[in-house]
Design a protein around this motif. Structure first.
Motif, PDB file in Angstrom:
ATOM      1  N   MET A   1       0.839  -1.194   0.000  1.00  0.00           N
ATOM      2  CA  MET A   1       0.000   0.000   0.000  1.00  0.00           C
ATOM      3  C   MET A   1       0.880   1.253   0.000  1.00  0.00           C
ATOM      4  O   MET A   1       1.768   1.395   0.846  1.00  0.00           O
ATOM      5  N   THR A   2       0.653   2.132  -0.971  1.00  0.00           N
ATOM      6  CA  THR A   2       1.447   3.353  -1.064  1.00  0.00           C
ATOM      7  C   THR A   2       0.999   4.371  -0.019  1.00  0.00           C
ATOM      8  O   THR A   2      -0.193   4.506   0.267  1.00  0.00           O
ATOM      9  N   ARG A   3       1.977   5.073   0.563  1.00  0.00           N
ATOM     10  CA  ARG A   3       1.672   6.084   1.560  1.00  0.00           C
ATOM     11  C   ARG A   3       1.026   7.299   0.899  1.00  0.00           C
ATOM     12  O   ARG A   3       1.246   7.606  -0.280  1.00  0.00           O
ATOM     13  N   ILE A   4       0.248   8.014   1.675  1.00  0.00           N
ATOM     14  CA  ILE A   4      -0.454   9.205   1.184  1.00  0.00           C
ATOM     15  C   ILE A   4       0.550  10.344   1.033  1.00  0.00           C
ATOM     16  O   ILE A   4       1.350  10.616   1.933  1.00  0.00           O
ATOM     17  N   THR A   5       0.521  11.010  -0.111  1.00  0.00           N
ATOM     18  CA  THR A   5       1.428  12.120  -0.354  1.00  0.00           C
ATOM     19  C   THR A   5       0.896  13.390   0.302  1.00  0.00           C
ATOM     20  O   THR A   5      -0.279  13.476   0.675  1.00  0.00           O
ATOM     21  N   ALA A   6       1.777  14.388   0.393  1.00  0.00           N
ATOM     22  CA  ALA A   6       1.379  15.672   0.989  1.00  0.00           C
ATOM     23  C   ALA A   6       0.284  16.340   0.165  1.00  0.00           C
ATOM     24  O   ALA A   6      -0.638  16.953   0.717  1.00  0.00           O
ATOM     25  N   ASP A   7       0.371  16.239  -1.161  1.00  0.00           N
ATOM     26  CA  ASP A   7      -0.650  16.845  -2.026  1.00  0.00           C
ATOM     27  C   ASP A   7      -1.998  16.162  -1.838  1.00  0.00           C
ATOM     28  O   ASP A   7      -3.046  16.831  -1.806  1.00  0.00           O
ATOM     29  N   GLU A   8      -1.988  14.845  -1.726  1.00  0.00           N
ATOM     30  CA  GLU A   8      -3.242  14.119  -1.517  1.00  0.00           C
ATOM     31  C   GLU A   8      -3.850  14.468  -0.164  1.00  0.00           C
ATOM     32  O   GLU A   8      -5.071  14.629  -0.052  1.00  0.00           O
ATOM     33  N   LEU A   9      -3.010  14.595   0.844  1.00  0.00           N
ATOM     34  CA  LEU A   9      -3.500  14.951   2.167  1.00  0.00           C
ATOM     35  C   LEU A   9      -4.092  16.359   2.163  1.00  0.00           C
ATOM     36  O   LEU A   9      -5.129  16.612   2.789  1.00  0.00           O
ATOM     37  N   ILE A 229      -8.689   7.272  -0.558  1.00  0.00           N
ATOM     38  CA  ILE A 229      -7.526   7.667   0.240  1.00  0.00           C
ATOM     39  C   ILE A 229      -7.672   7.225   1.692  1.00  0.00           C
ATOM     40  O   ILE A 229      -6.671   6.959   2.373  1.00  0.00           O
ATOM     41  N   THR A 230      -8.911   7.105   2.177  1.00  0.00           N
ATOM     42  CA  THR A 230      -9.128   6.634   3.550  1.00  0.00           C
ATOM     43  C   THR A 230      -8.586   5.224   3.734  1.00  0.00           C
ATOM     44  O   THR A 230      -8.023   4.890   4.781  1.00  0.00           O
ATOM     45  N   LYS A 231      -8.725   4.390   2.718  1.00  0.00           N
ATOM     46  CA  LYS A 231      -8.220   3.014   2.797  1.00  0.00           C
ATOM     47  C   LYS A 231      -6.700   2.963   2.891  1.00  0.00           C
ATOM     48  O   LYS A 231      -6.141   1.948   3.326  1.00  0.00           O
ATOM     49  N   ARG A 232      -6.036   4.045   2.488  1.00  0.00           N
ATOM     50  CA  ARG A 232      -4.570   4.068   2.487  1.00  0.00           C
ATOM     51  C   ARG A 232      -3.973   4.705   3.735  1.00  0.00           C
ATOM     52  O   ARG A 232      -2.749   4.813   3.851  1.00  0.00           O
ATOM     53  N   VAL A 233      -4.808   5.147   4.662  1.00  0.00           N
ATOM     54  CA  VAL A 233      -4.292   5.684   5.925  1.00  0.00           C
ATOM     55  C   VAL A 233      -3.567   4.561   6.664  1.00  0.00           C
ATOM     56  O   VAL A 233      -4.074   3.441   6.784  1.00  0.00           O
ATOM     57  N   PHE A 234      -2.387   4.863   7.170  1.00  0.00           N
ATOM     58  CA  PHE A 234      -1.523   3.842   7.760  1.00  0.00           C
ATOM     59  C   PHE A 234      -2.070   3.366   9.102  1.00  0.00           C
ATOM     60  O   PHE A 234      -2.398   4.162   9.980  1.00  0.00           O
ATOM     61  N   LEU A 235      -2.148   2.044   9.246  1.00  0.00           N
ATOM     62  CA  LEU A 235      -2.597   1.417  10.488  1.00  0.00           C
ATOM     63  C   LEU A 235      -1.494   0.486  10.962  1.00  0.00           C
ATOM     64  O   LEU A 235      -1.262  -0.578  10.373  1.00  0.00           O
ATOM     65  N   PHE A 277     -13.760  -0.889  13.532  1.00  0.00           N
ATOM     66  CA  PHE A 277     -12.741  -0.058  14.186  1.00  0.00           C
ATOM     67  C   PHE A 277     -11.654   0.341  13.191  1.00  0.00           C
ATOM     68  O   PHE A 277     -11.222   1.503  13.151  1.00  0.00           O
ATOM     69  N   SER A 278     -11.199  -0.622  12.420  1.00  0.00           N
ATOM     70  CA  SER A 278     -10.131  -0.359  11.455  1.00  0.00           C
ATOM     71  C   SER A 278     -10.542   0.687  10.432  1.00  0.00           C
ATOM     72  O   SER A 278      -9.803   1.642  10.151  1.00  0.00           O
ATOM     73  N   ARG A 279     -11.746   0.550   9.892  1.00  0.00           N
ATOM     74  CA  ARG A 279     -12.225   1.485   8.872  1.00  0.00           C
ATOM     75  C   ARG A 279     -12.504   2.864   9.461  1.00  0.00           C
ATOM     76  O   ARG A 279     -12.103   3.891   8.904  1.00  0.00           O
ATOM     77  N   ALA A 280     -13.214   2.883  10.587  1.00  0.00           N
ATOM     78  CA  ALA A 280     -13.604   4.160  11.185  1.00  0.00           C
ATOM     79  C   ALA A 280     -12.397   4.921  11.730  1.00  0.00           C
ATOM     80  O   ALA A 280     -12.337   6.156  11.649  1.00  0.00           O
ATOM     81  N   ALA A 281     -11.429   4.212  12.305  1.00  0.00           N
ATOM     82  CA  ALA A 281     -10.241   4.879  12.846  1.00  0.00           C
ATOM     83  C   ALA A 281      -9.432   5.528  11.735  1.00  0.00           C
ATOM     84  O   ALA A 281      -8.868   6.621  11.918  1.00  0.00           O
ATOM     85  N   ARG A 282      -9.349   4.886  10.588  1.00  0.00           N
ATOM     86  CA  ARG A 282      -8.652   5.490   9.447  1.00  0.00           C
ATOM     87  C   ARG A 282      -9.345   6.791   9.033  1.00  0.00           C
ATOM     88  O   ARG A 282      -8.683   7.798   8.753  1.00  0.00           O
ATOM     89  N   ALA A 283     -10.669   6.758   8.985  1.00  0.00           N
ATOM     90  CA  ALA A 283     -11.412   7.952   8.595  1.00  0.00           C
ATOM     91  C   ALA A 283     -11.232   9.063   9.626  1.00  0.00           C
ATOM     92  O   ALA A 283     -11.058  10.230   9.255  1.00  0.00           O
ATOM     93  N   ARG A 284     -11.269   8.721  10.902  1.00  0.00           N
ATOM     94  CA  ARG A 284     -11.101   9.748  11.941  1.00  0.00           C
ATOM     95  C   ARG A 284      -9.710  10.367  11.878  1.00  0.00           C
ATOM     96  O   ARG A 284      -9.547  11.575  12.104  1.00  0.00           O
ATOM     97  N   ALA A 285      -8.703   9.553  11.589  1.00  0.00           N
ATOM     98  CA  ALA A 285      -7.346  10.090  11.461  1.00  0.00           C
ATOM     99  C   ALA A 285      -7.278  11.095  10.320  1.00  0.00           C
ATOM    100  O   ALA A 285      -6.692  12.175  10.457  1.00  0.00           O
TER     101      ALA A 285
END
Length: 337
Positions: A1-9, A229-235, A277-285
Motif C-alpha cells: 500500500m502506497t503512503r499518502i502524499t502531501a498533495d493528496e492529504l 484515500i481513507t483506505k490508504r491511511v496507515f494502520l 474499528f479499522s475502517r472508522a479509525a482510518r477515517a477519523r485520522a
C-alpha cells in the motif's frame, strides 16, 4: 500500500473542510453526529441513529447529501410498508402489454430510513440486501445501487408499541450507532436565531419562488477520492493488536473486567467490530489531518462502534446498565500501545 502524499492529504483536507462548512451552514451543534456522518461517508458504511424526535436527524442527512451534490431519499417506515415500496417493482403497461421496472427510493446515494424498527421483518430483510450487497433484485433482475451509497436508519427509543426488534445480524451491519442528545442551551438559542434571521427556513415557511441558499459543495468524484484515500491511511500492527484485543475482551470479559460487569454480557462483539474499528479509525485520522491512526482514534470511537454489537442480558437491562459502562470497562482493561 502506497503512503499518502502531501498533495493528496492537502486535497483531502480541502474537501473535508468544504463539506463541513456546508453541513454547519444548516445544522447547529451535534458534533458527534457530524463526525459519524463524515466517517460513514468516507468509509462507505451505514449508520444507526437513535434519539427522540426533533433532533435534526433528517436535516443532518439532507445537509450532508446536499454538501456533496448527492441524491437523497427519505423513507418513513410503517408496519404495512412492503419491500417493493423500498426497492421498487414491476408495473404492467397496458399500452404495450409489457412490464416495466420502477426503481424504488432506495436507489439513491443517501437513504434515510425513518424509524426502521417499525417496518416488518420482511421489509428489513430487503434493506439488508441493499445495505450488504449494494444491489436490489426486482423480478429476478439485479439492479446495482449508486456509488456512493449510504443508509442512515433511525429508531425512536420512546415509543416501542408496534415496533419490530432489529435482529442482531442486521444491527451488526451498521458501521456505527450514534445516540443523539438534546442541544445545549446556547445551541438552541442559535437555532432560533437562524430561523429569525432567515439564514434558513422551516420547510413550511420557505417561499418556493426564492432561490435556496446553498453552501459550497463538492462532487461525487471528490467523495470517491476520499473513500479511496481513507483506505490508504496507515494502520500500525500495534494499533491492529489494540483493536483485536479490545474486541476479544468483549467475548471473554470474565477474565478481564470482573464478574459483575462480565455477567451483564450475553454476547460479545463479532469480528465485524474489529473491521469497523479499522475502517472508522482510518477515517477519523484523516478527519484530523493525519495519514496514520493513533490509539486515541480507536478509543474515541469505542461507543459508536460497540454499543450496538455488545448484547446485554435481561438482568443488566433491568438494572439499567448501559452498554457504554461495559465498553469503558473493556477499554480500561486493555493496554494501549
Amino acid at each position: 500500500m502506497t503512503r499518502i502524499t502531501a498533495d493528496e492529504l492537502a486535497r483531502a483536507k480541502s474537501i473535508l473542510e468544504t463539506i463541513t462548512e456546508s453541513y454547519e451552514h444548516t445544522v447547529v451543534g451535534q458534533a458527534g453526529l457530524r463526525q459519524s456522518l463524515m466517517i460513514a461517508l468516507m468509509t462507505g458504511g451505514h449508520i444507526l441513529l437513535e434519539s427522540v424526535p426533533g433532533l435534526a436527524k433528517t436535516t443532518a442527512a439532507k445537509a450532508l447529501a446536499d454538501s456533496v451534490s448527492a441524491s437523497f431519499k427519505r423513507i418513513q417506515c410503517t408496519p404495512d410498508l412492503l419491500p417493493s415500496d423500498i426497492i421498487g417493482s414491476q408495473v404492467f403497461d397496458y399500452a404495450t402489454s409489457s412490464f416495466s421496472t420502477q426503481l424504488g427510493p432506495v436507489h439513491a446515494n443517501f437513504v434515510l430510513l425513518d424509524e426502521i424498527n417499525r417496518s416488518s421483518a420482511k421489509t428489513q430483510s430487503a434493506m439488508l440486501e441493499a445495505m450488504q450487497e449494494r444491489q436490489t433484485t426486482i423480478g429476478g433482475e439485479v439492479f446495482a445501487l449508486p456509488h456512493p451509497f449510504l443508509v442512515l436508519a433511525t429508531q425512536n427509543p420512546i415509543e416501542q408499541e408496534g415496533t419490530y426488534h432489529l435482529p442482531e445480524a442486521q444491527l451488526d451491519r451498521f458501521l456505527l450507532k450514534e445516540v443523539l442528545d438534546y442541544p445545549a442551551f446556547a445551541e438552541e438559542i442559535e437555532i432560533l436565531g437562524r430561523l429569525e434571521s432567515g439564514v434558513y427556513d422551516l420547510p413550511d415557511d420557505r417561499d418556493p419562488s426564492q432561490p435556496v441558499d446553498v453552501a459550497p459543495s463538492v462532487t461525487i468524484d471528490d467523495v470517491l477520492f476520499l473513500q479511496a484515500i481513507t483506505k490508504r491511511v496507515f494502520l500500525d500492527d500495534s494499533i491492529t493488536n489494540y483493536i483485536v484485543s479490545a474486541v476479544y475482551v468483549t467475548r471473554h470479559a470474565g477474565q478481564y473486567i470482573g464478574e459483575e460487569l462480565a455477567g451483564c454480557i450475553e454476547y460479545g462483539a463479532s469480528p465485524r467490530a474489529s473491521i469497523a474499528f479499522s475502517r472508522a479509525a482510518r477515517a477519523r485520522a484523516l478527519l484530523s489531518g493525519r495519514d496514520h491512526v493513533l490509539p486515541e482514534d480507536v478509543k474515541a470511537l469505542r461507543h459508536v462502534v460497540l454499543r450496538h454489537r455488545i448484547i446485554l442480558n435481561f438482568e443488566a437491562i433491568a438494572d439499567n446498565i448501559v452498554p457504554e459502562t461495559v465498553i469503558d470497562a473493556v477499554f480500561d482493561a486493555v493496554q494501549a500501545p
